[in-house]
Design a protein around this motif. Structure first.
Motif, PDB file in Angstrom:
ATOM      1  N   ARG A  12     -35.915  36.941 -21.342  1.00 13.40           N
ATOM      2  CA  ARG A  12     -37.302  36.477 -21.449  1.00 13.40           C
ATOM      3  C   ARG A  12     -37.904  36.276 -20.062  1.00 13.40           C
ATOM      4  NH1 ARG A  12     -36.561  32.953 -25.151  1.00 13.40           N
ATOM      5  NH2 ARG A  12     -36.086  31.145 -23.888  1.00 13.40           N
ATOM      6  N   MET A  13     -37.129  35.691 -19.142  1.00 13.66           N
ATOM      7  CA  MET A  13     -37.621  35.459 -17.792  1.00 13.66           C
ATOM      8  C   MET A  13     -37.814  36.776 -17.040  1.00 13.66           C
ATOM      9  SD  MET A  13     -38.268  32.298 -17.689  1.00 13.66           S
ATOM     10  CE  MET A  13     -38.705  32.139 -15.979  1.00 13.66           C
ATOM     11  N   ARG A 121     -36.486  25.124 -16.187  1.00 10.76           N
ATOM     12  CA  ARG A 121     -35.322  26.009 -16.157  1.00 10.76           C
ATOM     13  C   ARG A 121     -35.652  27.252 -15.341  1.00 10.76           C
ATOM     14  NH1 ARG A 121     -34.100  26.732 -22.494  1.00 10.76           N
ATOM     15  NH2 ARG A 121     -36.209  27.543 -22.396  1.00 10.76           N
ATOM     16  N   ARG A 122     -34.579  27.850 -14.830  1.00 11.68           N
ATOM     17  CA  ARG A 122     -34.757  29.066 -14.045  1.00 11.68           C
ATOM     18  C   ARG A 122     -33.472  29.859 -14.069  1.00 11.68           C
ATOM     19  NH1 ARG A 122     -34.696  31.061  -8.684  1.00 11.68           N
ATOM     20  NH2 ARG A 122     -36.458  32.467  -8.433  1.00 11.68           N
ATOM     21  N   ALA A 123     -33.604  31.170 -14.084  1.00 10.39           N
ATOM     22  CA  ALA A 123     -32.467  32.072 -13.904  1.00 10.39           C
ATOM     23  C   ALA A 123     -32.593  32.629 -12.498  1.00 10.39           C
ATOM     24  CB  ALA A 123     -32.492  33.191 -14.942  1.00 10.39           C
ATOM     25  N   ASN A 124     -31.616  32.336 -11.635  1.00 12.28           N
ATOM     26  CA  ASN A 124     -31.726  32.836 -10.262  1.00 12.28           C
ATOM     27  C   ASN A 124     -31.254  34.280 -10.195  1.00 12.28           C
ATOM     28  OD1 ASN A 124     -28.946  32.763 -10.206  1.00 12.28           O
ATOM     29  ND2 ASN A 124     -28.798  31.106  -8.730  1.00 12.28           N
ATOM     30  N   GLU A 125     -31.276  34.838  -8.996  1.00 11.56           N
ATOM     31  CA  GLU A 125     -30.928  36.243  -8.828  1.00 11.56           C
ATOM     32  C   GLU A 125     -29.502  36.556  -9.246  1.00 11.56           C
ATOM     33  OE1 GLU A 125     -32.485  35.895  -5.021  1.00 11.56           O
ATOM     34  OE2 GLU A 125     -34.384  35.766  -6.078  1.00 11.56           O
ATOM     35  N   LEU A 160     -35.037  24.523  -7.632  1.00 12.29           N
ATOM     36  CA  LEU A 160     -35.141  25.645  -6.712  1.00 12.29           C
ATOM     37  C   LEU A 160     -34.085  25.573  -5.613  1.00 12.29           C
ATOM     38  CD1 LEU A 160     -39.003  25.990  -6.472  1.00 12.29           C
ATOM     39  CD2 LEU A 160     -37.403  27.396  -7.786  1.00 12.29           C
ATOM     40  N   LYS A 161     -33.800  24.366  -5.157  1.00 15.11           N
ATOM     41  CA  LYS A 161     -32.776  24.193  -4.135  1.00 15.11           C
ATOM     42  C   LYS A 161     -31.406  24.594  -4.688  1.00 15.11           C
ATOM     43  CE  LYS A 161     -30.910  20.837  -0.895  1.00 15.11           C
ATOM     44  NZ  LYS A 161     -30.920  19.465  -0.449  1.00 15.11           N
TER      45      LYS A 161
END
Length: 169
Positions: A12-13, A121-125, A160-161
């Motif tokens: 989705r992201m 929420r976040r999916a990083n690289e 983010l950190k």
């Protein structure tokens, strides 16, 4: 092994990120408003969603509203600058409106009435999914937009950190 929801979330992201307006900077994040237990969707919260829908009409096209049984999710691009993290006023207003609509809907007969959690929420690289609970609000709690904004800023900074690529732990 990844949970199925994590795969779905990453997809989705990724899909949302491909819709970024050309030339626009920012990091894609998910802002989820979910109930701690039970449901928070149109079927069980029609009064709240009537209020939410009126607010959605003011939402810019660079924000995606996703309905889930556990509660709505906003997919947004946040601007990250030296001065801090920036969410648009319309997104902040919508978050506050959703929390208030949940409370108002419960007062008018929506149920269940469990607290709502605001989560980023976040999916990083590296495809790791990170999440921070911002605040938990009961339906009788006072909703302070400025306090929510400050808590969101702090949670986004932490998220983010923690999701920086190649960060040593």
């Amino acid at each position: 092994m990844d949970a199925e929801w994590e795969k779905t979330f990453r997809n989705r992201m990724r899909g949302f990120e491909t819709r970024r307006p050309q030339g626009e900077a920012g990091l894609p994040v998910s802002i989820k408003l979910r109930v701690s237990s039970g449901c928070f969707h149109r079927e069980h919260s029609p009064r709240a969603y009537k209020l939410i829908d009126s607010q959605l009409a003011r939402l810019s096209r660079d924000v995606e509203f996703v309905e889930h049984e556990s509660g709505p999710e906003l997919l947004v691009f946040i601007a990250v600058a030296t001065a801090g993290i920036t969410l648009t006023k319309s997104v902040l207003d919508l978050i506050t409106a959703i929390i208030k609509a949940r409370s108002e809907g419960i007062k008018k007969g929506d149920h269940p009435s469990e607290p709502i959690e605001l989560t980023v929420r976040r999916a990083n690289e590296g495809d790791n999914v990170r999440e921070e609970i911002v605040v938990r609000v009961g339906h009788n709690d006072r909703v302070d937009g400025q306090a929510i904004e400050k808590a969101l800023d702090a949670a986004l900074r932490k998220l983010l950190k923690e999701s920086e690529p190649d960060k040593k732990r």
